[in-house]
Design a protein around this motif. Structure first.
Motif, mmCIF file in Angstrom:
data_model
loop_
_atom_site.group_PDB
_atom_site.id
_atom_site.type_symbol
_atom_site.label_atom_id
_atom_site.label_comp_id
_atom_site.label_asym_id
_atom_site.label_seq_id
_atom_site.Cartn_x
_atom_site.Cartn_y
_atom_site.Cartn_z
ATOM 1 N N ALA A 77 0.849 -1.189 0.000
ATOM 2 C CA ALA A 77 0.000 0.000 0.000
ATOM 3 C C ALA A 77 0.882 1.235 0.000
ATOM 4 C CB ALA A 77 -0.911 0.006 1.229
ATOM 5 N N LEU A 78 0.645 2.116 -0.966
ATOM 6 C CA LEU A 78 1.311 3.413 -0.992
ATOM 7 C C LEU A 78 0.382 4.383 -0.289
ATOM 8 C CD1 LEU A 78 3.531 5.379 -1.930
ATOM 9 C CD2 LEU A 78 2.226 5.660 -4.054
ATOM 10 N N LEU A 79 0.870 5.006 0.772
ATOM 11 C CA LEU A 79 0.040 5.907 1.565
ATOM 12 C C LEU A 79 0.137 7.332 1.037
ATOM 13 C CD1 LEU A 79 0.855 4.541 5.140
ATOM 14 C CD2 LEU A 79 -0.894 3.791 3.529
ATOM 15 N N GLN A 80 -0.782 8.175 1.460
ATOM 16 C CA GLN A 80 -0.842 9.563 1.000
ATOM 17 C C GLN A 80 0.391 10.366 1.391
ATOM 18 O OE1 GLN A 80 -4.538 10.950 2.608
ATOM 19 N NE2 GLN A 80 -5.752 9.747 1.182
ATOM 20 N N ASN A 81 1.121 9.907 2.406
ATOM 21 C CA ASN A 81 2.339 10.615 2.809
ATOM 22 C C ASN A 81 3.590 10.059 2.127
ATOM 23 O OD1 ASN A 81 2.661 8.198 4.145
ATOM 24 N ND2 ASN A 81 2.903 9.092 6.179
ATOM 25 N N GLY A 82 3.406 9.138 1.185
ATOM 26 C CA GLY A 82 4.522 8.581 0.429
ATOM 27 C C GLY A 82 5.126 7.320 1.009
ATOM 28 N N GLU A 83 4.737 6.939 2.210
ATOM 29 C CA GLU A 83 5.267 5.720 2.818
ATOM 30 C C GLU A 83 4.637 4.493 2.178
ATOM 31 O OE1 GLU A 83 5.971 5.301 7.088
ATOM 32 O OE2 GLU A 83 5.139 7.322 7.286
ATOM 33 N N LYS A 84 5.357 3.378 2.226
ATOM 34 C CA LYS A 84 4.844 2.109 1.724
ATOM 35 C C LYS A 84 4.699 1.152 2.897
ATOM 36 C CE LYS A 84 6.847 2.608 -2.835
ATOM 37 N NZ LYS A 84 7.781 2.058 -3.826
ATOM 38 N N VAL A 85 3.567 0.459 2.930
ATOM 39 C CA VAL A 85 3.280 -0.501 3.994
ATOM 40 C C VAL A 85 2.886 -1.822 3.333
ATOM 41 C CG1 VAL A 85 1.775 -1.045 5.943
ATOM 42 C CG2 VAL A 85 2.511 1.306 5.578
ATOM 43 N N PHE A 86 3.434 -2.920 3.818
ATOM 44 C CA PHE A 86 3.119 -4.227 3.275
ATOM 45 C C PHE A 86 1.880 -4.800 3.941
ATOM 46 C CE2 PHE A 86 7.694 -3.858 2.448
ATOM 47 C CZ PHE A 86 7.676 -4.054 1.076
ATOM 48 N N ILE A 87 1.073 -5.478 3.149
ATOM 49 C CA ILE A 87 -0.122 -6.151 3.649
ATOM 50 C C ILE A 87 0.110 -7.647 3.463
ATOM 51 C CG2 ILE A 87 -2.617 -6.437 3.402
ATOM 52 C CD1 ILE A 87 -2.520 -3.530 2.133
ATOM 53 N N SER A 88 0.149 -8.382 4.571
ATOM 54 C CA SER A 88 0.398 -9.821 4.524
ATOM 55 C C SER A 88 -0.724 -10.536 3.793
ATOM 56 C CB SER A 88 0.501 -10.391 5.939
ATOM 57 O OG SER A 88 1.567 -9.802 6.631
ATOM 58 N N ARG A 89 -0.379 -11.657 3.151
ATOM 59 C CA ARG A 89 -1.379 -12.356 2.339
ATOM 60 C C ARG A 89 -2.578 -12.830 3.143
ATOM 61 N NH1 ARG A 89 2.620 -17.116 1.402
ATOM 62 N NH2 ARG A 89 2.053 -18.459 3.133
ATOM 63 N N GLN A 90 -2.377 -13.134 4.425
ATOM 64 C CA GLN A 90 -3.511 -13.594 5.224
ATOM 65 C C GLN A 90 -4.508 -12.471 5.516
ATOM 66 O OE1 GLN A 90 -1.140 -14.445 8.962
ATOM 67 N NE2 GLN A 90 -3.159 -14.293 9.834
ATOM 68 N N TYR A 91 -4.081 -11.195 5.394
ATOM 69 C CA TYR A 91 -4.967 -10.062 5.656
ATOM 70 C C TYR A 91 -5.499 -9.413 4.377
ATOM 71 C CZ TYR A 91 -3.153 -10.618 10.354
ATOM 72 O OH TYR A 91 -2.807 -11.126 11.569
ATOM 73 N N VAL A 92 -5.044 -9.873 3.212
ATOM 74 C CA VAL A 92 -5.528 -9.326 1.935
ATOM 75 C C VAL A 92 -7.038 -9.510 1.800
ATOM 76 C CG1 VAL A 92 -5.429 -9.620 -0.577
ATOM 77 C CG2 VAL A 92 -3.316 -9.425 0.743
ATOM 78 N N PRO A 93 -7.633 -10.661 2.154
ATOM 79 C CA PRO A 93 -9.092 -10.788 2.045
ATOM 80 C C PRO A 93 -9.847 -9.770 2.915
ATOM 81 C CG PRO A 93 -8.095 -12.958 2.297
ATOM 82 C CD PRO A 93 -7.006 -11.942 2.516
ATOM 83 N N VAL A 94 -9.295 -9.429 4.065
ATOM 84 C CA VAL A 94 -9.918 -8.433 4.938
ATOM 85 C C VAL A 94 -9.923 -7.071 4.241
ATOM 86 C CG1 VAL A 94 -9.786 -7.249 7.170
ATOM 87 C CG2 VAL A 94 -9.209 -9.680 7.012
ATOM 88 N N LEU A 95 -8.802 -6.732 3.627
ATOM 89 C CA LEU A 95 -8.695 -5.473 2.896
ATOM 90 C C LEU A 95 -9.700 -5.443 1.754
ATOM 91 C CD1 LEU A 95 -7.339 -2.788 2.114
ATOM 92 C CD2 LEU A 95 -5.718 -4.136 0.765
ATOM 93 N N LYS A 96 -9.766 -6.524 0.982
ATOM 94 C CA LYS A 96 -10.701 -6.583 -0.144
ATOM 95 C C LYS A 96 -12.145 -6.417 0.333
ATOM 96 C CE LYS A 96 -7.933 -9.249 -3.379
ATOM 97 N NZ LYS A 96 -7.828 -10.506 -4.136
ATOM 98 N N LYS A 97 -12.467 -7.030 1.450
ATOM 99 C CA LYS A 97 -13.826 -6.905 1.988
ATOM 100 C C LYS A 97 -14.115 -5.470 2.404
ATOM 101 C CE LYS A 97 -17.035 -8.638 5.391
ATOM 102 N NZ LYS A 97 -17.208 -9.278 6.659
ATOM 103 N N LYS A 98 -13.149 -4.852 3.089
ATOM 104 C CA LYS A 98 -13.337 -3.460 3.537
ATOM 105 C C LYS A 98 -13.469 -2.504 2.350
ATOM 106 C CE LYS A 98 -12.286 -3.071 8.206
ATOM 107 N NZ LYS A 98 -12.910 -2.155 9.138
ATOM 108 N N LEU A 99 -12.779 -2.820 1.237
ATOM 109 C CA LEU A 99 -12.833 -1.978 0.045
ATOM 110 C C LEU A 99 -14.033 -2.315 -0.841
ATOM 111 C CD1 LEU A 99 -9.074 -1.832 -1.001
ATOM 112 C CD2 LEU A 99 -10.429 -0.037 0.085
#
Length: 145
Positions: A121-143
């Protein structure tokens, strides 16, 4: 969506009436945010104590048994555990992105798949954060994907 605001007599208790066919996730989140009483988000820097608006937080990260609150320009230390933050703000735009990170979806600029089913994930402040594969479905659901 139609919104109506009415003035009430002085001393009357404010009331919110919601009329809908079937409440969806966004409506339930709105109701939760109206009715919940979150603890104030407190951050510490040196000898100062700061009250932080959760909407200003990009992410929380646990490093060496300490939890840090990352905002636009400052980083604060929190006395809460990461799992407490996750529980307190799960009905906001926050979700667990990895074992050590709770991320604010509202601060994501873009998302890219990377190796082994993980996302970056590229954040609005330019930082990059990794999303682990086990939490990708949670992100997809939230989006809503």
């Amino acid at each position: 969506m139609k919104i109506t605001i009415e003035n009430i007599p002085v001393g009357s208790e404010p009331e919110i009436i919601i009329r809908c066919n079937e409440p969806d996730d966004s409506l339930l989140q709105l109701i939760y945010s109206l009715t919940s009483t979150h603890r104030k988000l407190i951050g510490f820097t040196d000898l100062q104590t700061h009250i932080i608006n959760p909407k200003d937080v990009f992410y929380f990260e646990s490093v060496d048994h300490k939890v840090f609150i990352y905002c636009q320009e400052k980083v604060y230390e929190s006395r809460l555990k990461l799992y407490e933050i996750e529980l307190d703000y799960e009905n906001w735009d926050f979700f667990r992105a990895s074992k050590s990170t709770v991320l604010n979806i509202g601060k994501i600029k873009s998302i890219s798949p990377i190796l082994y089913g993980r996302f970056e994930a590229l954040l609005q402040n330019g930082e990059k954060v990794f999303i682990s594969r086990q939490y990708v479905p949670v992100l997809k659901k939230k989006l809503g994907l």
